[in-house]
Design an enzyme around this catalytic site. Structure first.
Site, mmCIF file in Angstrom:
data_model
loop_
_atom_site.group_PDB
_atom_site.id
_atom_site.type_symbol
_atom_site.label_atom_id
_atom_site.label_comp_id
_atom_site.label_asym_id
_atom_site.label_seq_id
_atom_site.Cartn_x
_atom_site.Cartn_y
_atom_site.Cartn_z
ATOM 1 N N GLU A 1 -8.521 -5.453 -13.983
ATOM 2 C CA GLU A 1 -7.061 -5.497 -13.931
ATOM 3 C C GLU A 1 -6.557 -6.729 -13.175
ATOM 4 O O GLU A 1 -5.384 -7.082 -13.273
ATOM 5 C CB GLU A 1 -6.497 -4.202 -13.328
ATOM 6 C CG GLU A 1 -6.897 -3.901 -11.909
ATOM 7 C CD GLU A 1 -5.927 -4.509 -10.900
ATOM 8 O OE1 GLU A 1 -4.789 -4.791 -11.267
ATOM 9 O OE2 GLU A 1 -6.344 -4.694 -9.754
ATOM 10 N N GLN B 1 -4.126 1.281 2.354
ATOM 11 C CA GLN B 1 -5.355 1.453 1.567
ATOM 12 C C GLN B 1 -6.463 0.558 2.103
ATOM 13 O O GLN B 1 -7.645 0.908 2.034
ATOM 14 C CB GLN B 1 -5.096 1.129 0.097
ATOM 15 C CG GLN B 1 -4.439 2.240 -0.688
ATOM 16 C CD GLN B 1 -4.341 1.894 -2.174
ATOM 17 O OE1 GLN B 1 -4.911 0.915 -2.645
ATOM 18 N NE2 GLN B 1 -3.608 2.707 -2.901
ATOM 19 N N HIS C 1 -3.580 7.796 -9.900
ATOM 20 C CA HIS C 1 -3.555 7.060 -8.637
ATOM 21 C C HIS C 1 -4.666 7.535 -7.707
ATOM 22 O O HIS C 1 -5.401 6.735 -7.113
ATOM 23 C CB HIS C 1 -2.204 7.249 -7.924
ATOM 24 C CG HIS C 1 -1.097 6.424 -8.488
ATOM 25 N ND1 HIS C 1 -1.190 5.068 -8.681
ATOM 26 C CD2 HIS C 1 0.154 6.779 -8.899
ATOM 27 C CE1 HIS C 1 -0.063 4.604 -9.177
ATOM 28 N NE2 HIS C 1 0.776 5.621 -9.325
ATOM 29 N N ALA D 1 -7.431 9.060 -8.388
ATOM 30 C CA ALA D 1 -8.778 8.802 -8.904
ATOM 31 C C ALA D 1 -9.303 7.451 -8.453
ATOM 32 O O ALA D 1 -10.457 7.335 -8.021
ATOM 33 C CB ALA D 1 -8.771 8.891 -10.433
ATOM 34 N N ASP D 2 -8.473 6.413 -8.531
ATOM 35 C CA ASP D 2 -8.995 5.106 -8.113
ATOM 36 C C ASP D 2 -8.977 4.945 -6.596
ATOM 37 O O ASP D 2 -9.828 4.273 -6.022
ATOM 38 C CB ASP D 2 -8.269 3.961 -8.826
ATOM 39 C CG ASP D 2 -6.853 3.714 -8.347
ATOM 40 O OD1 ASP D 2 -6.699 3.271 -7.212
ATOM 41 O OD2 ASP D 2 -5.911 3.935 -9.126
ATOM 42 N N HIS E 1 -7.372 0.181 -13.298
ATOM 43 C CA HIS E 1 -7.536 0.144 -11.843
ATOM 44 C C HIS E 1 -8.799 0.897 -11.426
ATOM 45 O O HIS E 1 -9.548 0.442 -10.559
ATOM 46 C CB HIS E 1 -6.324 0.774 -11.154
ATOM 47 C CG HIS E 1 -5.164 -0.151 -11.001
ATOM 48 N ND1 HIS E 1 -4.272 -0.385 -12.006
ATOM 49 C CD2 HIS E 1 -4.743 -0.907 -9.953
ATOM 50 C CE1 HIS E 1 -3.350 -1.239 -11.587
ATOM 51 N NE2 HIS E 1 -3.610 -1.571 -10.348
#
Length: 355
Positions: free
Chosen positions: A24, A114, A297, A299-300, A323
């Site tokens: 991505e 993050q 969201h 999941a990644d 992503h």
């Protein structure tokens, strides 16, 4: 078995080379690489940062992620300048503490966190991070997804973070303020969940800042109507959000047992309030009908944590995103990661991760 914190980049140590245009090709490659570099102590060089974007290179949010990661790890950094597309990052050991960072724009607070949560989680003590910037802005999960979806899932696998919001930040003004307390974790457990089941509870929040409160009510009504048409009941509250700027949002949380998922939409100039409510609700309905366990969201976001867990993890997601695929690739640059994906990009899929 404890997970080692960063040991510090040493002179002469091999530098991991990362292609920032892979997959991505966005800022997530940089954020994940920064987090894992701090955890492992492995230095890396990334080239082609956000190469495919309209404005390539480091924007304020990405630059803050770099500098914040450098601050917590005492890293040596070259290339940390606005617009830079080439960066070298060599961390030292991560030291817990109290940190404050101001992005200076409406850049996403959740995306900077993050980068920081994983290395601070594996540090030797508690840390507190106070961030100023955007809390509900385009192209990033809103604060409520981090606090009500990501944090509970992280607790399920052994990580504890406590989040609080003092003010809300919308594009273009920013000015949101979030406090995040990260407790140290000895180890992380694998995640095993492939079906979300049928019994569920749906709650949410429709908020406005410095705009007529009727907008929040219209967003709420539209979301409730869309969910009701799909046979889903929900309890959605209303919020007059404290903020230096103007903005609106609607957030929905779906809870099945102890497994959360989140869906949101933002208001914008020229976008009707009804469209905001319908957008978030339609995403929840799609996820519900897929019978998958994790929203796209989440999941990644969880991939780097599961890569460090002691054992094999398996989950399903309602959409295998670019992503997710890219994050798996980045993790594989730092670890001998084994993963399997059943399902095509853009469709429902099952993911298995182990080391």
């Amino acid at each position: 078995m404890a997970i080692p914190a960063g040991r510090g980049g040493m002179e002469g140590e091999a530098v991991i080379e990362i292609d920032g245009s892979h997959g991505e090709g966005g800022g997530q490659i940089l954020r994940t690489a920064l987090a894992l570099s701090c955890v492992t102590g492995q230095p890396f060089r990334i080239v082609g940062i956000r190469k495919g974007r309209q404005k390539p290179g480091l924007m304020p949010q990405h630059l803050m992620a770099v500098r914040a990661a450098a601050r917590i790890s005492g890293a040596r950094v070259t290339g940390d300048a606005p617009g830079s597309t080439d960066l070298v990052f060599a961390p030292g050991a991560v030291v817990p503490g109290e940190f404050q960072f101001d992005i200076g724009t409406a850049g996403s607070i959740t995306l900077v966190l993050q980068t920081l949560i994983l290395p601070l989680l594996l540090a030797a003590g508690r840390s507190t991070v106070i961030l100023t910037g955007g809390t509900h802005v385009p192209f990033s999960p809103p604060y409520h997804h981090l606090a009500e979806v990501f944090a509970p899932l992280l607790a399920r696998i052994g990580g504890k973070v406590h989040l609080a919001i003092d003010s809300y930040g919308f594009y273009p003004r920013g000015g949101g303020r979030v406090r995040c307390v990260v407790e140290p974790a000895v180890s992380l457990a694998p995640l095993a969940t492939t079906s979300s089941g049928r019994s569920m509870r749906v709650s949410g929040l429709s908020g406005v800042a410095n705009l007529p409160f009727a907008i929040a009510e219209r967003q709420r009504r539209s979301a409730l109507d869309t969910l009701s048409a799909a046979g889903i009941r929900a309890d959605i509250g209303l919020l007059d959000a404290p903020s230096p700027g103007k903005g609106t949002f609607l957030f929905l949380r779906r809870l099945v047992g102890e497994l959360p998922s989140g869906f949101s939409a933002l208001g914008a100039i020229g976008k009707r309030a009804e469209a905001v409510g319908e957008e978030a609700a339609a995403e929840l309905v799609r996820h519900h009908r897929s019978r998958a366990s994790l929203d796209p969201h989440l999941a990644d976001q969880v991939v780097p944590y599961l890569a460090l867990a002691q054992g094999e993890s398996t989950f399903t997601t309602s959409c295998v995103t670019r992503h997710l695929l890219t994050n798996l690739w980045v993790v594989g640059q730092f670890f001998a990661l084994r993963h399997r994906i059943e399902g095509e990009e853009g469709e429902v899929g099952q993911v298995t991760i182990s080391r």
